[in-house]
Design a protein around this motif. Structure first.
Motif, mmCIF file in Angstrom:
data_model
loop_
_atom_site.group_PDB
_atom_site.id
_atom_site.type_symbol
_atom_site.label_atom_id
_atom_site.label_comp_id
_atom_site.label_asym_id
_atom_site.label_seq_id
_atom_site.Cartn_x
_atom_site.Cartn_y
_atom_site.Cartn_z
ATOM 1 N N PRO A 344 71.530 61.927 70.416
ATOM 2 C CA PRO A 344 70.439 61.203 71.079
ATOM 3 C C PRO A 344 69.185 61.241 70.206
ATOM 4 O O PRO A 344 69.072 62.096 69.310
ATOM 5 N N SER A 346 65.953 62.558 69.050
ATOM 6 C CA SER A 346 65.395 63.882 69.342
ATOM 7 C C SER A 346 63.990 64.069 68.838
ATOM 8 O O SER A 346 63.307 65.014 69.236
ATOM 9 N N TYR A 366 68.129 64.110 77.120
ATOM 10 C CA TYR A 366 69.014 62.958 77.284
ATOM 11 C C TYR A 366 70.332 63.418 77.891
ATOM 12 O O TYR A 366 70.823 64.518 77.607
ATOM 13 N N SER A 368 74.439 62.468 78.608
ATOM 14 C CA SER A 368 75.596 61.653 78.237
ATOM 15 C C SER A 368 76.691 61.842 79.264
ATOM 16 O O SER A 368 77.004 62.976 79.646
ATOM 17 N N TRP A 375 73.756 57.734 75.397
ATOM 18 C CA TRP A 375 72.796 58.645 76.005
ATOM 19 C C TRP A 375 71.782 57.871 76.842
ATOM 20 O O TRP A 375 71.444 56.737 76.519
ATOM 21 N N GLN A 376 71.309 58.526 77.887
ATOM 22 C CA GLN A 376 70.242 57.982 78.718
ATOM 23 C C GLN A 376 69.163 59.040 78.880
ATOM 24 O O GLN A 376 69.465 60.226 79.081
ATOM 25 N N ALA A 377 67.896 58.617 78.805
ATOM 26 C CA ALA A 377 66.802 59.562 78.984
ATOM 27 C C ALA A 377 66.795 60.083 80.410
ATOM 28 O O ALA A 377 67.005 59.333 81.371
ATOM 29 N N THR A 378 66.567 61.390 80.568
ATOM 30 C CA THR A 378 66.493 61.983 81.902
ATOM 31 C C THR A 378 65.103 61.758 82.480
ATOM 32 O O THR A 378 64.126 61.548 81.762
#
Length: 594
Positions: A344, A346, A366, A368, A375-378
């Motif tokens: 992701p 970083s 992130y 997965s 990946w997706q941002a949290t």
């Protein structure tokens, strides 16, 4: 990463169950076999079948009851097969059967007497007295009313006493066998009541229970694992046979030109040649299987295995070295072969992995859901959280215990922190019953605490020994608390055999060998305690941490051992950036990524 948590792997959980429940289950199954060897074999078969399941017993509400049911079913199937075989062998040629008389008082043996009473009586007697189950649990195991269990216990004791001569009847000489006790339909016409000496019989049963438990042999879990591997192999062979039959019937083999597997191809394929084996004192490290390993630039800084097969390794350049991009590698075969996954974004932030049993992982904010391919941002933490919920794990944060989710990453600090404690260590996995241990310092010095209800409440144990922090290692109902002083010197070790309700100090003073503890202590299934020292050596204790012996042999130098969701990871193997993984602490696999 050292000092943080994730869910226990199926194999680790079954290993803890094996350590805690094996003898108890053998005693329970003995009620149905009256043969100790067969009882041990079918319980081992039950554990092997549990290990062979893809998710272990993670989807089972009561694992011990599941294991007992499987073992009892195996006993019944074997009995039916033997009965069928007897029928076939005796069908055309009658064979004189030999009837062994019940043991008389002069040569009475309790196990022989148990084998001679009706099975319905024997089952309740053994489950109640040998397996130490209350009548309510006996009723649940046998699926009969509690009143039936009480009645069978009474009649079973009477039948045993008669066979053992363990009663006195007015008018009957001591040592002489008396008639079978009558039921309510056949009351005695006259004479004083018969006196059964239940306390004497129960004392004999208690002694026999101790002898039975002492006679139970518990093989190492590796042997059960080998049995499970055979079960998995037979299942794969059956599936392959079915698939081959389908292909042959169809007359063609389907190809998949439309496949769009997002995973990149392996960077290297492991050679089938055997690797070097390093071993001493029952600790084995299986080396590389050949030249098939990947070599991204940097050092292994974090390894997580969510189960014995699926793992991730994070490789980064260390501070002071020329900058290099971090790499994430994935293995699906226990660390033998690896594929590079996608990292992701970083922005140069410090990285570590939080892997979850559902296959998701979190790196640098992130998430997965596809094994590190996308990946997706949290979302940002939404403030304090009240409980460690399903699919969530505690981790060490700046303010104490934080809660992390496989869906959203960091959810914020836990509302109820251990009272009176400053937490500076959080366990690497929950206990088999779902408890979470933390360590740190309290008002009177080093302390440990456990929550058994997801963080709603805490049990705090002040340890009393001088030091700067404390850590916990768990195997079944055995809990070890290690107190650490300056330079991670072991100042004391405490042990609990009741899942952490009470601790007893095992050491009379500081542990001088080794000079310091690197990582965490590892309780082994054979009862020993494994640690690695700050001097990069392996040490073992056979007396609950009172003394440690250096395990030299061919074992390489090593850095810290850290608990992961599925077992343990040893870092800095050979004094470089190699790492090894073990599900039980005894047998290790050198990871083919460097």
């Amino acid at each position: 990463m050292p000092g943080r948590d994730a869910r226990a792997s199926p194999e680790q959980a079954i290993g803890e169950l094996y350590h805690a429940c094996y003898r108890r289950l053998v005693a329970q199954v003995y009620a149905f076999t009256t043969d100790l060897t067969e009882a041990q074999d079918v319980v081992q078969e039950a554990f092997a079948r549990a290990l062979a399941r893809p998710r272990g017993l993670a989807d089972v509400d009561n694992p011990e009851a599941w294991l007992r049911t499987v073992a009892v079913n195996v006993v019944r199937r074997r009995w039916r097969r033997r009965k069928l075989l007897d029928t076939i062998l005796l069908r055309d040629r009658p064979v004189a059967r030999t009837v062994v008389p019940a043991p008389g008082p002069e040569r009475a043996d309790l196990r022989d007497a148990l084998a001679g009473i009706p099975a319905t009586y024997r089952e309740v007697v053994v489950l109640h007295y040998f397996a130490d189950l209350p009548v309510e649990e006996v009723a649940a195991v046998l699926e009969v009313p509690v009143g039936t269990v009480k009645s069978r216990l009474s009649r079973g004791r009477a039948a045993l006493a008669e066979r053992l001569g363990d009663y006195r009847d007015q008018g009957t000489a001591p040592g002489r066998a008396a008639p079978r006790p009558e039921g309510p339909r056949h009351r005695r016409a006259a004479g004083p009541p018969r006196r059964w000496h239940v306390p004497e019989l129960e004392t004999r049963l208690a002694h026999e229970r101790e002898d039975l438990l002492d006679a139970i042999e518990q093989p190492p879990l590796e042997r059960i694992g080998a049995r499970a591997a055979g079960i998995r192999h037979r299942r794969r062979a059956r599936r392959a046979g079915v698939a081959l039959a389908v292909v042959a019937a169809a007359g063609f083999v389907a190809v998949r030109p439309w496949s769009t597997d997002p995973e990149p191809p392996p960077v290297a394929v492991a050679s089938p040649s055997p690797g070097v084996v390093y071993t001493d004192a029952g600790i084995t490290i299986n080396g590389l299987t050949g030249d098939g390993y990947i070599d991204p630039r940097g050092w292994i800084t974090d390894v997580e295995f969510t189960d014995p097969d699926n793992g991730y390794a994070l490789v980064q350049c260390r501070a002071g070295e020329d900058p290099c991009p971090a790499s994430l590698a994935r293995s699906t075969d226990g660390g033998i072969t690896w594929r590079l996954a996608t990292m992701p974004p970083s922005a140069g932030a410090p990285l570590d992995i939080t892997a979850f049993p559902d296959g998701r992982l979190v790196v640098a904010g992130y998430v997965s859901t596809d094994s590190g391919q996308t990946w997706q941002a949290t979302t940002r933490p939404n403030g304090p959280t009240t409980v460690i919920g399903k699919g969530q794990v505690p981790r060490l944060g700046d303010g104490g215990v934080e809660v992390w989710s496989s869906m959203y990453g960091n959810r914020g600090e836990l509302v109820r922190q251990p009272p009176g404690m400053t937490v500076n260590w959080v366990a690497g996995a929950p206990t088999a019953t779902g408890g979470w241990w933390v360590g740190g310092t309290g008002d009177s010095g080093p302390a440990v605490a456990v929550t058994r209800d997801g963080g709603a409440s805490w049990e705090v144990h002040a340890l009393g020994a001088p030091g700067q922090t404390a850590q916990v290692s768990v195997l079944g109902d055995h809990v070890y608390a290690t107190v650490l002083g300056p330079d991670r010197q072991i100042t004391a070790i405490y042990m609990s055999t009741d899942s952490g309700q009470r601790f007893t100090r095992t050491t009379s003073g500081p542990v001088t060998t080794p000079g310091g503890l690197a990582g965490e202590a590892v309780p082994l299934l054979d009862g020993r305690l494994l640690i690695t020292g700050t001097d990069q050596k392996w040490y073992l204790s056979e007396d609950d941490g009172r003394t440690f012996t250096w395990a030299d042999g061919s074992l390489p130098i090593v850095g810290p051992i850290v608990r992961t969701p599925a077992g343990y990871v040893a870092y800095d193997l050979f004094g470089s950036d190699w790492a090894a993984f073990s599900a039980d602490g005894s047998t290790w696999r050198k990871l083919q990524v460097n």
